[in-house]
Write a protein that holds these residues in place. Structure first.
Motif, mmCIF file in Angstrom:
data_model
loop_
_atom_site.group_PDB
_atom_site.id
_atom_site.type_symbol
_atom_site.label_atom_id
_atom_site.label_comp_id
_atom_site.label_asym_id
_atom_site.label_seq_id
_atom_site.Cartn_x
_atom_site.Cartn_y
_atom_site.Cartn_z
ATOM 1 N N GLY A 153 -32.302 -8.344 -49.043
ATOM 2 C CA GLY A 153 -31.999 -9.325 -50.087
ATOM 3 C C GLY A 153 -30.419 -8.687 -49.864
ATOM 4 O O GLY A 153 -29.270 -8.857 -50.845
ATOM 5 N N GLY A 154 -29.904 -8.805 -49.261
ATOM 6 C CA GLY A 154 -28.327 -8.007 -48.597
ATOM 7 C C GLY A 154 -27.382 -9.532 -47.948
ATOM 8 O O GLY A 154 -27.883 -10.008 -48.181
ATOM 9 N N PHE A 155 -26.672 -9.494 -48.305
ATOM 10 C CA PHE A 155 -25.506 -10.178 -47.338
ATOM 11 C C PHE A 155 -25.540 -10.716 -46.699
ATOM 12 O O PHE A 155 -25.537 -9.331 -45.963
ATOM 13 N N LEU A 156 -25.542 -11.281 -46.356
ATOM 14 C CA LEU A 156 -25.897 -12.244 -44.842
ATOM 15 C C LEU A 156 -24.698 -12.245 -43.562
ATOM 16 O O LEU A 156 -24.957 -11.435 -42.649
ATOM 17 N N ASP A 157 -23.760 -12.237 -44.287
ATOM 18 C CA ASP A 157 -22.150 -11.808 -43.507
ATOM 19 C C ASP A 157 -22.008 -10.696 -42.111
ATOM 20 O O ASP A 157 -21.804 -10.329 -41.703
ATOM 21 N N ASP A 158 -21.933 -9.787 -43.373
ATOM 22 C CA ASP A 158 -22.437 -8.213 -42.552
ATOM 23 C C ASP A 158 -23.629 -7.869 -42.347
ATOM 24 O O ASP A 158 -23.076 -7.030 -40.479
ATOM 25 N N ALA A 159 -24.710 -8.599 -42.113
ATOM 26 C CA ALA A 159 -26.043 -8.208 -41.396
ATOM 27 C C ALA A 159 -25.453 -9.066 -39.903
ATOM 28 O O ALA A 159 -25.591 -8.863 -39.332
ATOM 29 N N LEU A 160 -24.763 -10.197 -39.966
ATOM 30 C CA LEU A 160 -24.485 -10.776 -38.696
ATOM 31 C C LEU A 160 -23.595 -10.345 -37.998
ATOM 32 O O LEU A 160 -23.469 -10.046 -36.681
ATOM 33 N N GLU A 161 -22.165 -9.638 -38.482
ATOM 34 C CA GLU A 161 -21.177 -8.672 -37.784
ATOM 35 C C GLU A 161 -21.599 -7.769 -37.071
ATOM 36 O O GLU A 161 -21.818 -7.373 -35.637
ATOM 37 N N ILE A 162 -22.639 -6.869 -37.925
ATOM 38 C CA ILE A 162 -23.363 -5.914 -37.477
ATOM 39 C C ILE A 162 -24.387 -6.395 -36.352
ATOM 40 O O ILE A 162 -24.233 -5.356 -35.113
ATOM 41 N N GLY A 163 -25.504 -6.817 -37.117
ATOM 42 C CA GLY A 163 -26.194 -8.157 -35.096
ATOM 43 C C GLY A 163 -25.449 -8.201 -33.955
ATOM 44 O O GLY A 163 -26.139 -7.880 -33.456
ATOM 45 N N SER A 164 -24.462 -9.137 -34.745
ATOM 46 C CA SER A 164 -23.286 -9.416 -33.435
ATOM 47 C C SER A 164 -22.725 -8.266 -32.159
ATOM 48 O O SER A 164 -22.953 -8.046 -31.224
ATOM 49 N N ALA A 165 -22.268 -6.711 -33.140
ATOM 50 C CA ALA A 165 -22.020 -5.970 -32.532
ATOM 51 C C ALA A 165 -23.506 -4.964 -31.894
ATOM 52 O O ALA A 165 -22.706 -4.643 -30.417
ATOM 53 N N ILE A 166 -24.558 -4.909 -32.429
ATOM 54 C CA ILE A 166 -25.725 -4.539 -32.182
ATOM 55 C C ILE A 166 -25.670 -5.149 -30.179
ATOM 56 O O ILE A 166 -26.564 -4.903 -28.772
ATOM 57 N N GLU A 167 -26.137 -6.377 -30.529
ATOM 58 C CA GLU A 167 -26.343 -7.445 -29.604
ATOM 59 C C GLU A 167 -24.867 -7.112 -28.228
ATOM 60 O O GLU A 167 -25.033 -7.929 -26.769
ATOM 61 N N PHE A 168 -24.020 -7.603 -28.222
ATOM 62 C CA PHE A 168 -22.974 -6.958 -27.369
ATOM 63 C C PHE A 168 -23.124 -5.882 -26.912
ATOM 64 O O PHE A 168 -22.846 -5.312 -25.498
ATOM 65 N N LEU A 169 -23.382 -4.830 -27.162
ATOM 66 C CA LEU A 169 -24.154 -3.402 -27.097
ATOM 67 C C LEU A 169 -25.431 -2.856 -26.218
ATOM 68 O O LEU A 169 -25.072 -2.798 -25.331
ATOM 69 N N HIS A 170 -25.871 -4.018 -26.732
ATOM 70 C CA HIS A 170 -27.325 -4.358 -25.643
ATOM 71 C C HIS A 170 -27.049 -4.966 -23.758
ATOM 72 O O HIS A 170 -27.279 -4.578 -22.788
ATOM 73 N N ASN A 171 -25.886 -5.797 -23.961
ATOM 74 C CA ASN A 171 -25.383 -6.590 -23.218
ATOM 75 C C ASN A 171 -25.144 -6.074 -22.237
ATOM 76 O O ASN A 171 -24.393 -5.516 -20.893
ATOM 77 N N PHE A 172 -24.067 -4.892 -23.069
ATOM 78 C CA PHE A 172 -22.941 -3.890 -21.851
ATOM 79 C C PHE A 172 -23.905 -3.132 -21.463
ATOM 80 O O PHE A 172 -23.820 -2.569 -20.212
ATOM 81 N N SER A 173 -25.068 -3.288 -21.829
ATOM 82 C CA SER A 173 -25.897 -1.631 -21.243
ATOM 83 C C SER A 173 -26.358 -3.286 -20.214
ATOM 84 O O SER A 173 -27.226 -1.987 -18.743
#
Length: 343
Positions: A70-90
């Motif tokens: 039941g969370g706020f979608l925009d927060d998860a999208l920002e965090i998810g974006s950061a995680i995906e950019f981190l994954h792609n850096f690696s």
């Protein structure tokens, strides 16, 4: 699985990634090379009609956990974006270190633009992680995300260090290997689940349980991938037959085989590891030895063990939350992994 729901979230995630890329990019062409790696443009750096992206599994889990709770979608999208950019850096840096020339059927960044520029591209993706996090409006969530992601970065680097160090070693224990993949692969999944939960609830105890679920899935994911690297069907995986054997990769099945071998058999395996070029005869020996030691069964059993542990923890929430999308994503990924086996 409600495919339309999953596809809807994947599209939203992709749009958010591109939105953040646009927001934090300049007209210097290195940014277009990051877009090439992300699958949005071709080698000529012009937009592709059909995006050639990765699975986006980590941000997808982050978003689905957040929405399940039941969370706020925009927060998860920002965090998810950061995680995906981190994954792609690696991935960009990993491709350089492993000398991988192809990813998702396309030339890797270093293969086209050289190692020096590929390092810069990886660094730019790394920087984008922190720029994206500045979009978060909650100081508590920003602080928690920074804490978790910087810890994840440390473990990713430690995992990559161990992985590279294993290339020159013969005495790698299964315990050491599992510690390496825990850091290099499972940690990013556990962080995706944890921050997905925390961004929705701000509850540490609940978020820690989801962190454990993500770790279990990540270990399942890597060990199953190790199995597919040997026993995967080339027509389904798009990779060469026995690809990990040809590349002399010290994955779980090979290390398990080595641990179960006699001294004479270990010497033969070490000889193969030491060759400049592996021969057909070497592959035949390894395949026969793997079959005699029942390594395929042991590897898939371990992958199933981690899957079952995470799945049972997830099901413990079914009376409290609507976990249907998460549950079906687990089940469908499990079925996908086993469908990729050579018949």
């Amino acid at each position: 699985m409600d495919v339309n729901e999953i596809q809807k979230f994947l599209l939203i995630i992709e749009n958010k990634l591109q939105e953040n890329w646009n927001k934090f990019s300049s007209n210097i062409s290195i940014h277009l090379i990051t877009a090439y790696h992300m699958g949005w443009v071709g080698e000529d750096l012009t937009p592709l009609a059909n995006i050639r992206r990765g699975k986006r599994l980590r941000p997808l889990f982050c978003v689905l956990v957040n929405q399940t709770l039941g969370g706020f979608l925009d927060d998860a999208l920002e965090i998810g974006s950061a995680i995906e950019f981190l994954h792609n850096f690696s991935l960009v840096h990993d491709d350089i270190q492993d000398r991988d020339e192809k990813r998702h059927g396309r030339w890797t960044v270093w293969k086209i633009w050289g190692e020096a520029q590929a390092i810069n591209v990886g660094d730019l993706l790394f920087n984008m992680v922190f720029q994206v996090l500045t979009n978060l409006k909650s100081p508590v969530l920003l602080s928690k995300s920074l804490k978790e992601l910087t810890e994840t970065i440390r473990e990713l680097i430690e995992g990559q260090y161990l992985d590279i160090s294993f290339e020159k070693r013969k005495d790698i224990s299964l315990k050491e290997y599992l510690m390496m993949i825990d850091k290099k692969t499972a940690k990013l999944f556990s962080t995706s689940f944890y921050l997905g939960a925390f961004s929705a609830t701000y509850k540490e105890d609940l978020s820690k349980i989801f962190q454990e679920i993500g770790r279990d899935f990540g270990l399942f994911f890597q060990i199953a991938d190790d199995a597919i690297g040997i026993w995967g069907d080339p027509e389904k995986t798009g990779k060469n037959a026995f690809v990990d054997l040809w590349r002399k990769k010290k994955t779980y099945p090979i290390l398990y085989l080595y641990s179960e071998s006699s001294e004479k058999e270990k010497l033969r395996i070490e000889e193969i590891w030491g060759r400049e070029i592996v021969t057909e005869k070497d592959i035949e020996y390894l395949l026969d030895h793997l079959e005699r030691k029942r390594v395929k069964e042991a590897t898939f059993n371990l992958a199933e063990k981690y899957f079952d542990e995470g799945y049972k923890k997830l099901l413990s929430f079914q009376d409290l939350y609507n976990i249907s999308l998460l549950r079906k994503l687990f089940e469908d990924y499990y079925n996908l992994i086993f469908s990729l086996q050579r018949s």
